[in-house]
Structure formats: C-alpha cells, structure tokens
Design a protein around this motif. Structure first.
Motif, PDB file in Angstrom:
ATOM      1  N   PRO A   1       0.834  -1.213   0.000  1.00  0.00           N
ATOM      2  CA  PRO A   1       0.000   0.000   0.000  1.00  0.00           C
ATOM      3  C   PRO A   1       0.864   1.256   0.000  1.00  0.00           C
ATOM      4  O   PRO A   1       1.930   1.287   0.613  1.00  0.00           O
ATOM      5  CB  PRO A   1      -0.797  -0.121   1.304  1.00  0.00           C
ATOM      6  CG  PRO A   1      -0.721  -1.559   1.687  1.00  0.00           C
ATOM      7  CD  PRO A   1       0.573  -2.071   1.167  1.00  0.00           C
ATOM      8  N   LEU A   2       0.391   2.286  -0.674  1.00  0.00           N
ATOM      9  CA  LEU A   2       1.158   3.524  -0.750  1.00  0.00           C
ATOM     10  C   LEU A   2       0.945   4.363   0.505  1.00  0.00           C
ATOM     11  O   LEU A   2      -0.182   4.499   0.991  1.00  0.00           O
ATOM     12  CB  LEU A   2       0.737   4.333  -1.979  1.00  0.00           C
ATOM     13  CG  LEU A   2       1.109   3.742  -3.329  1.00  0.00           C
ATOM     14  CD1 LEU A   2       0.530   4.606  -4.453  1.00  0.00           C
ATOM     15  CD2 LEU A   2       2.613   3.628  -3.464  1.00  0.00           C
ATOM     16  N   PRO A   3       2.006   4.950   1.040  1.00  0.00           N
ATOM     17  CA  PRO A   3       1.863   5.829   2.205  1.00  0.00           C
ATOM     18  C   PRO A   3       1.315   7.187   1.788  1.00  0.00           C
ATOM     19  O   PRO A   3       1.265   7.527   0.597  1.00  0.00           O
ATOM     20  CB  PRO A   3       3.290   5.944   2.724  1.00  0.00           C
ATOM     21  CG  PRO A   3       4.147   5.710   1.531  1.00  0.00           C
ATOM     22  CD  PRO A   3       3.406   4.757   0.642  1.00  0.00           C
ATOM     23  N   THR A   4       0.937   7.973   2.787  1.00  0.00           N
ATOM     24  CA  THR A   4       0.457   9.323   2.529  1.00  0.00           C
ATOM     25  C   THR A   4       1.613  10.234   2.128  1.00  0.00           C
ATOM     26  O   THR A   4       2.800   9.892   2.319  1.00  0.00           O
ATOM     27  CB  THR A   4      -0.220   9.897   3.778  1.00  0.00           C
ATOM     28  OG1 THR A   4       0.784  10.038   4.803  1.00  0.00           O
ATOM     29  CG2 THR A   4      -1.343   9.000   4.266  1.00  0.00           C
ATOM     30  N   ALA A   5       1.280  11.399   1.621  1.00  0.00           N
ATOM     31  CA  ALA A   5       2.314  12.364   1.234  1.00  0.00           C
ATOM     32  C   ALA A   5       3.140  12.782   2.436  1.00  0.00           C
ATOM     33  O   ALA A   5       4.367  12.942   2.338  1.00  0.00           O
ATOM     34  CB  ALA A   5       1.662  13.568   0.561  1.00  0.00           C
TER      35      ALA A   5
END
Length: 392
Positions: A11-15
C-alpha cells in the motif's frame, strides 16, 4: 496474519509519511557520507528504527494492531495476558513484587496483565515501563488511563535501565528489533555487509569483518559448519543487553518472548539467506531499504546466544519453550473455558485468537519463551511440560 509481498505491491503511504521517510533517508545518506561512504547494517537499522522524531519506533506511525503494521500476541486477545499472568504471579511471589516491562508497545499488555494480576490478588507494588520513544510513552499512558485508571498510582515510566532491581523484567518482541550485523561467509573469508550509496540509492557493500564480529563469526563457522556463500545475522547488542540486566538484577527473573531459534537451527545450512524481515501494513517483505522510518525491520533471535550471555554474567536458565507449550502450562485451556461455547459471538473470536497464539503455522511454534533469573527457588510453571532447554 502477515502476507508476503514485494515492495512494489505494498500500500502507498500518505504524502506526509513519504516526506518524513525522505527526511530520514537524507539523514542516513549524510551519515554514510560522513563515515567515508559505508556504514554497517547494524547502524543503518538503528537509524531507520530509532532516529529521534523520524525512526520507525520514534515517529508517529501507527505500528500495532489490525490498523498498524503487525499484530503482537497482546493485540490479538487478552487471553495472552491472562495466561501470562499465571507465570507472572508465581514470579512475583518468589521475588520482589515489582515489574519492569521493556518496550510496552501500545500499553495493551500492561493493561490486561494488571487486570489479571488483580483477579489473582497479586498486583505488583510498582509496574514500570521502560520506553525510549516519547510517542509510544504517550500512547501507553493514553491506553492505561482509559482502560485501567485505577492502576495509574502503580505505574512509572523509565527512560533508562535502573542501577539495580529486584523483581520481574518482561519483554515481549523486544529482542527482534535490536540492530544486527549482516555477515557473509565467502571463499575469501568473512565479510560484514554494510550500506553505501550509489547513484543516489542505498546499495549493499561488503568489507572484511573485524573485531568482536569476526570472532563471533569464526566461532559460528566451526560450531555450525557454515560453508562459503552463507549470509546471516549476528547480534552483538542483544547478548550485551542481557549481560547488562544480569548486572542490574539482584533477585528475580527476565521473561522474554520472541521469535527465533536455538543456534543450530538459526544457522542451519538451509537458512543460508538469514532471517531479516520487514513489516509494513500487515505485509512482510525482505527489502530493508524501502521507505526508511515507515516500516519495521527485524531479525529472529539466536536464543543460544541469549542464554550464553546470561549464564556467563551470573544468571541461571529457568526454562525455554515454545509459546504454545508455555501458554498451555499457564492454563490457557481453562482460560478459554471461561467463555461458554454456547455464546458464539463471544466464543468464536476468542477461539480464533487462541488458535493463532498456539498453532504451529502461526505463533505457537516460531515464538519462544525463555526465563533467566537469580534467586528463584522453584521450577516455573510455564515450563512444567515441553521445556526445550536441552536444545540450546
């Protein structure tokens, strides 16, 4: 349950999380440059996990439970603490009635354990939590204030080891997060695998091993018949930490719960790529350079090294077993029976959690429990059956 994935499938992390990781990455690159272009992996792991304000255990990422990166036994169910409470109660009766929990995570284990000790009429005089992370101390205080406010007068938070101590030192999944060295046995000798920077990216680079690390690696070569082409970890920090506690402990025990093996299993010929593993959002993978500060980095524990360090420093081995055997010895079956099977909404989630705690395919076999102590006059009930001390 952790799912094995490659970093590209995670999963991609937040900015904001990406920005924090980038800042830590720059910090590590700067240290590599200042060190002449290379640092040992133990230092990289230390920076990735413990750099103040940026490292995985020193930052604000949610780590524990279903919403975090991994599940620990206390997060699965309070039955873990209820069973553990039987052993803790015995140790408190045999030594001074004090507890230090090292690395208390979310505070869940402390809350559940205090409730169980109250039920057994064996509350400690003090329950101290040794925690280096200010963020985790705040979470622990919030958990305990909400769940067991009546016990707050017993609680103390420590930021360093005490000068001396009588009582129980409890550590659940602490040793696996201590930085390790990576060692390569090759045709030219023994090398330490470290981290360099190439074209702006972290990369592996080997150098001849020296000092205590080389001595340990040479001893393992003979003891475990390690052949060229073998890669594994050696922990110098965990045995030194045990020796520190041996000097501090006047009477009482260390009770350590973690995943790992005896030495002959840890350095088995078929385990030729080591045990290093990373955990991110309930996924496991083997890329420690991925998003530093946002993922856990762990290695299994060489329990033989733990026992050697403790015994050489004056401790006595009190028991060593699988988590499943330990929990059964501590009355897990009876604890499960407190919830009637005729109440499926309560019983089925509890039975599912217990299955994860004891199943050989889950935590039951891989996780071990080991006790080392001074002045303990009785056999410990957690090791009454299935003690594997002879395998160390």
């Amino acid at each position: 349950m952790l799912i094995a994935r490659t970093p590209g499938a995670l999963p991609l992390p937040t900015a904001d999380a990406l920005a924090c990781s980038a800042a830590l990455r720059s910090r590590i690159v700067a240290e590599i440059d200042a060190a002449g272009g290379w640092i040992g992996f133990d230092r990289f792991m230390d920076l990735a996990l413990y750099t103040p304000g940026m490292g995985y255990y020193a930052g604000g990422a949610h780590k524990f439970g279903a919403a975090g990166d991994f599940l620990t036994a206390p997060e699965l169910s309070d039955v873990f603490a209820q069973a553990l409470g039987a052993q803790v109660a015995q140790l408190l009766a045999l030594g001074a009635p004090q507890i230090i929990e090292v690395g208390a995570g979310s505070g869940q284990l402390a809350a559940d354990l205090l409730l169980e000790l109250e039920r057994r009429d064996r509350l400690p005089e003090r329950y101290c939590i040794l925690e280096l992370s200010g963020e985790l101390r705040a979470r622990q205080h919030a958990t305990l204030s909400t769940r067991v406010p009546q016990f707050l007068p017993l609680l103390r938070w420590l930021e360093c080891l005490p000068e001396d101590f009588d009582g129980l030192v409890l550590a659940n999944e602490v040793l696996d997060a201590m930085p390790v060295h990576l060692v390569v046995w090759n045709g030219e000798g023994i090398a330490e695998r470290g981290v360099a920077v190439d074209s702006g990216q972290f990369t592996w680079r080997d150098r001849p091993a020296g000092g205590r690390l080389r001595e340990r690696a040479q001893a393992l070569t003979a003891a475990c018949a390690i052949a060229p082409g073998y890669l594994s970890e050696i922990s110098l920090l965990a045995p030194a930490w045990i020796a520190q506690w041996a000097a501090i402990l006047r009477r009482g025990a260390l009770l350590l719960i973690d995943y790992g093996f005896p030495r002959h299993e840890y350095y088995h010929p078929q385990r030729d790529a080591g045990t290093l593993m990373c955990h991110y959002r309930q996924h496991a993978h083997g890329e420690p350079f991925y998003l530093p500060g946002l993922q856990d980095i762990t290695a299994h524990v060489d329990f033989t090294a733990i026992v050697e360090a403790g015994c050489e420093a004056g401790l006595e081995l009190l028991g060593y077993s699988t988590q499943a055997s330990f929990l059964f010895n501590c009355g897990l079956t009876e604890i499960l029976a407190r919830t009637p099977a005729s109440e499926p909404l309560r019983y089925l989630p509890l039975a599912s959690a217990v299955q994860k705690l004891i199943s050989p395919a889950e935590m039951g076999e891989l996780f071990k429990v080991i006790a080392l102590g001074k002045g303990i006059s009785e056999p410990l009930l957690g090791f009454a059956n299935g003690d594997r001390s002879a395998t160390l």
